[in-house]
Design a protein around this motif. Structure first.
Motif, PDB file in Angstrom:
ATOM      1  N   ILE A   1       4.867  18.408   7.146  1.00  0.00           N
ATOM      2  CA  ILE A   1       4.352  17.048   7.026  1.00  0.00           C
ATOM      3  C   ILE A   1       5.423  16.005   7.352  1.00  0.00           C
ATOM      4  N   THR A   2       6.695  16.297   7.038  1.00  0.00           N
ATOM      5  CA  THR A   2       7.755  15.349   7.393  1.00  0.00           C
ATOM      6  C   THR A   2       7.950  15.301   8.908  1.00  0.00           C
ATOM      7  N   ARG A   3       7.777  16.454   9.564  1.00  0.00           N
ATOM      8  CA  ARG A   3       7.872  16.439  11.031  1.00  0.00           C
ATOM      9  C   ARG A   3       6.733  15.619  11.631  1.00  0.00           C
ATOM     10  N   PHE A   4       5.535  15.760  11.063  1.00  0.00           N
ATOM     11  CA  PHE A   4       4.388  14.970  11.517  1.00  0.00           C
ATOM     12  C   PHE A   4       4.669  13.476  11.362  1.00  0.00           C
ATOM     13  N   LEU A   5       5.200  13.086  10.205  1.00  0.00           N
ATOM     14  CA  LEU A   5       5.506  11.676   9.965  1.00  0.00           C
ATOM     15  C   LEU A   5       6.599  11.178  10.902  1.00  0.00           C
ATOM     16  N   ASP A   6       7.587  12.028  11.180  1.00  0.00           N
ATOM     17  CA  ASP A   6       8.653  11.661  12.124  1.00  0.00           C
ATOM     18  C   ASP A   6       8.094  11.444  13.529  1.00  0.00           C
ATOM     19  N   GLU A   7       7.203  12.332  13.945  1.00  0.00           N
ATOM     20  CA  GLU A   7       6.643  12.243  15.301  1.00  0.00           C
ATOM     21  C   GLU A   7       5.842  10.959  15.503  1.00  0.00           C
TER      22      GLU A   7
ATOM     23  N   GLN B   1       3.888   2.324   2.710  1.00  0.00           N
ATOM     24  CA  GLN B   1       4.950   3.063   2.046  1.00  0.00           C
ATOM     25  C   GLN B   1       4.452   4.480   1.768  1.00  0.00           C
ATOM     26  N   ILE B   2       5.279   5.459   2.075  1.00  0.00           N
ATOM     27  CA  ILE B   2       4.894   6.860   1.896  1.00  0.00           C
ATOM     28  C   ILE B   2       5.962   7.547   1.060  1.00  0.00           C
ATOM     29  N   ILE B   3       5.544   8.295   0.048  1.00  0.00           N
ATOM     30  CA  ILE B   3       6.492   9.017  -0.802  1.00  0.00           C
ATOM     31  C   ILE B   3       5.981  10.431  -1.045  1.00  0.00           C
ATOM     32  N   LEU B   4       6.877  11.383  -0.945  1.00  0.00           N
ATOM     33  CA  LEU B   4       6.534  12.779  -1.214  1.00  0.00           C
ATOM     34  C   LEU B   4       7.745  13.505  -1.766  1.00  0.00           C
ATOM     35  N   GLU B   5       7.491  14.667  -2.330  1.00  0.00           N
ATOM     36  CA  GLU B   5       8.555  15.475  -2.911  1.00  0.00           C
ATOM     37  C   GLU B   5       9.028  16.508  -1.898  1.00  0.00           C
ATOM     38  N   ALA B   6      10.341  16.722  -1.824  1.00  0.00           N
ATOM     39  CA  ALA B   6      10.894  17.760  -0.948  1.00  0.00           C
ATOM     40  C   ALA B   6      10.602  19.124  -1.555  1.00  0.00           C
ATOM     41  N   THR B   7       9.719  19.878  -0.930  1.00  0.00           N
ATOM     42  CA  THR B   7       9.338  21.188  -1.470  1.00  0.00           C
ATOM     43  C   THR B   7       9.753  22.300  -0.502  1.00  0.00           C
ATOM     44  N   GLY B   8      10.966  22.218  -0.012  1.00  0.00           N
ATOM     45  CA  GLY B   8      11.490  23.272   0.868  1.00  0.00           C
ATOM     46  C   GLY B   8      10.710  23.379   2.161  1.00  0.00           C
ATOM     47  N   VAL B   9      10.352  24.603   2.523  1.00  0.00           N
ATOM     48  CA  VAL B   9       9.667  24.833   3.801  1.00  0.00           C
ATOM     49  C   VAL B   9       8.279  24.206   3.811  1.00  0.00           C
ATOM     50  N   TYR B  10       7.652  24.040   2.661  1.00  0.00           N
ATOM     51  CA  TYR B  10       6.286  23.512   2.618  1.00  0.00           C
ATOM     52  C   TYR B  10       6.220  22.058   3.084  1.00  0.00           C
ATOM     53  N   SER B  11       7.235  21.262   2.757  1.00  0.00           N
ATOM     54  CA  SER B  11       7.201  19.846   3.130  1.00  0.00           C
ATOM     55  C   SER B  11       7.712  19.594   4.547  1.00  0.00           C
ATOM     56  N   ARG B  12       8.293  20.609   5.190  1.00  0.00           N
ATOM     57  CA  ARG B  12       8.861  20.413   6.524  1.00  0.00           C
ATOM     58  C   ARG B  12       7.799  20.049   7.559  1.00  0.00           C
TER      59      ARG B  12
ATOM     60  N   ILE C   1       0.866  -1.178   0.000  1.00  0.00           N
ATOM     61  CA  ILE C   1       0.000   0.000   0.000  1.00  0.00           C
ATOM     62  C   ILE C   1       0.901   1.226   0.000  1.00  0.00           C
ATOM     63  N   VAL C   2       0.695   2.101  -0.980  1.00  0.00           N
ATOM     64  CA  VAL C   2       1.559   3.269  -1.137  1.00  0.00           C
ATOM     65  C   VAL C   2       0.740   4.546  -1.025  1.00  0.00           C
ATOM     66  N   PHE C   3       1.253   5.482  -0.244  1.00  0.00           N
ATOM     67  CA  PHE C   3       0.670   6.810  -0.134  1.00  0.00           C
ATOM     68  C   PHE C   3       1.570   7.784  -0.890  1.00  0.00           C
ATOM     69  N   GLY C   4       1.075   8.334  -1.987  1.00  0.00           N
ATOM     70  CA  GLY C   4       1.786   9.394  -2.694  1.00  0.00           C
ATOM     71  C   GLY C   4       1.225  10.733  -2.258  1.00  0.00           C
ATOM     72  N   ILE C   5       2.089  11.642  -1.819  1.00  0.00           N
ATOM     73  CA  ILE C   5       1.624  12.927  -1.289  1.00  0.00           C
ATOM     74  C   ILE C   5       2.294  14.063  -2.052  1.00  0.00           C
ATOM     75  N   ASP C   6       1.491  14.894  -2.699  1.00  0.00           N
ATOM     76  CA  ASP C   6       2.001  16.079  -3.394  1.00  0.00           C
ATOM     77  C   ASP C   6       1.723  17.298  -2.513  1.00  0.00           C
ATOM     78  N   VAL C   7       2.795  17.913  -2.016  1.00  0.00           N
ATOM     79  CA  VAL C   7       2.680  18.971  -1.016  1.00  0.00           C
ATOM     80  C   VAL C   7       2.679  20.351  -1.669  1.00  0.00           C
ATOM     81  N   SER C   8       1.703  21.173  -1.313  1.00  0.00           N
ATOM     82  CA  SER C   8       1.660  22.574  -1.722  1.00  0.00           C
ATOM     83  C   SER C   8       1.787  23.445  -0.480  1.00  0.00           C
ATOM     84  N   SER C   9       1.640  24.746  -0.650  1.00  0.00           N
ATOM     85  CA  SER C   9       1.843  25.651   0.482  1.00  0.00           C
ATOM     86  C   SER C   9       0.760  25.510   1.549  1.00  0.00           C
TER      87      SER C   9
END
Length: 407
Positions: free
Chosen positions: A64-70, A51-62, A3-11
């Motif tokens: 959601i990545t912190r949420f996933l880390d927590e 499985q989770i995949i997302l694009e590094a979009t600078g400050v915008y992705s920070r 099972i894969v989660f693709g996440i496209d992050v915007s502002s």
């Protein structure tokens, strides 16, 4: 079942695509507590370890990545250029939902390895490094603008310290932005104003005041003392003082933070001739924990110098670098090669030997490709030293190079 989660992050929001056995479910979430809780419910419902995949979009992705880390979820964080290449190869039209779907599809097909989580100290170091980089850009911009206005008010002032311009120079420009400011004063008065400069006493200040007076007498300004250009000179001199002080504070904070790391990576990097403390700290800040890479080629890819390049002994085949990686790290490492080469006059280094040898036999005048090849060698050296917890030794490095070439 994968099972894969693709996440496209915007502002403000993110598109999510859940891919399972060819079937998809797509929706949007807001990039806040409510949206992330919605995603968390879905993550828990579908699988224990999706499985989770997302694009590094600078400050915008920070966020959601912190949420996933927590919540201790592993995820793949793709470089934007790599994500773009993947999406261009798969999609027919551009929508955020298509991006999320194709990220999920790319993960399902290629099974990218999740990013290894790093201690928070590395994130803090990188934030300070990026602030340091931005301040450096601001300093360069302000220097150029100050130069422009000084050409109108007191161009001779730029020659007073030759090429050694720093805090004392900015203070001097702030005090005497127009040649008439100097002409109106006696040498003794000028000396009193500059005797408290760093490294100055009354005698040195007196000599500088005499030189300043001479330059002012030679000057023929394009504007009068009360014209707006004089105020611009004062503004940019003051701005440079503030920017320089701010950058110094970032530098001190980085060094202090790097010394708290539970290893001696900073000391190891500084053992390489030409790698000064601030350069070593910034390399650590941009590369992070080097032990998370399984081999030096992974670091090359992370930095973006991983393309088609073949090396065997002294034979090099250079193609264009990918530039898919960390551009700031590339810039720091590029400058480091120049520092290593300069330091080699008194402190030999096998990387400098390689750089000079390649320059000597190069058929072109441009040495950028040679510098990139030298960065490869530097990264291999850094990797081995840190993995084996060794300080740099020129004789050991030289012997290893000879053994490598023979083999």
């Amino acid at each position: 079942m994968s099972i894969v989660f693709g996440i496209d992050v915007s502002s403000r929001d993110s598109s999510v695509c859940v891919l399972q056995s060819g079937a998809t479910r797509e929706y949007k979430i807001t990039n806040d507590t409510i949206g992330f809780k919605t995603l968390l419910i879905d993550l828990k419902e579908y699988a224990e370890h999706p499985q989770i995949i997302l694009e590094a979009t600078g400050v915008y992705s920070r966020r959601i990545t912190r949420f996933l880390d927590e919540y201790d979820y592993d995820y793949v964080l793709l470089n934007p250029l790599k994500a773009k290449k993947i999406n261009q190869g798969l999609r027919r039209n551009k929508t955020d939902r298509n991006d999320a779907y194709h990220l999920a599809l790319a993960q399902d097909r290629n099974q990218h390895q999740p990013n290894r989580k790093e201690p928070e100290v590395y994130h803090q170091l990188q934030s300070l490094s990026r602030a340091y980089e931005e301040l450096t850009h601001d300093i360069i911009s302000s220097k150029n603008r100050l130069h422009k206005y000084l050409q109108l008010t007191f161009p001779e002032l730029e020659t007073i310290f030759n090429n050694s311009r720093g805090v004392n120079y900015w203070y001097l420009v702030e005090l005497f932005p127009h040649c008439q400011d100097v002409r109106n004063l006696e040498v003794s008065t000028i000396a009193k104003q500059i005797k408290d400069f760093k490294g100055y006493g009354i005698n040195r200040a007196q000599k500088l005041a005499i030189k300043l007076k001479h330059l002012a007498d030679l000057a023929y300004p394009a504007v009068d003392q009360d014209d707006p250009e004089r105020d611009e000179v004062v503004y940019y001199a003051n701005r440079l003082l503030r920017l320089t002080a701010d950058r110094e504070r970032r530098s001190e904070a980085m060094i202090k933070l790097a010394k708290t790391l539970p290893n001696r990576d900073l000391e190891i990097l500084m053992s390489i001739p030409g790698i000064a403390e601030i350069t070593a700290v910034r390399i650590l800040a941009e590369l992070g924990d080097i032990r998370r890479f399984s081999n030096p080629n992974k670091i090359n890819a992370f930095v973006g110098i991983d393309p088609g390049r073949y090396q065997s002994g002294e034979k090099d085949s250079n193609l264009r670098i990918s530039k898919h990686g960390n551009a700031v790290a590339r810039k720091i490492l590029y400058r480091a090669i120049g520092q290593i080469d300069l330091a080699a006059k008194t402190s030999p280094c096998h990387i400098a030997d390689y750089y000079e040898r390649k320059k000597q036999f190069s058929q072109t005048k441009g040495f950028k490709k040679i510098a990139i090849a030298s960065i490869h060698k530097l990264l291999r050296t850094v990797y081995v030293l840190i993995i084996t917890d060794q300080m740099y030794d020129y004789n050991v490095a030289n012997n290893n190079q000879k053994d490598f070439c023979r083999n």
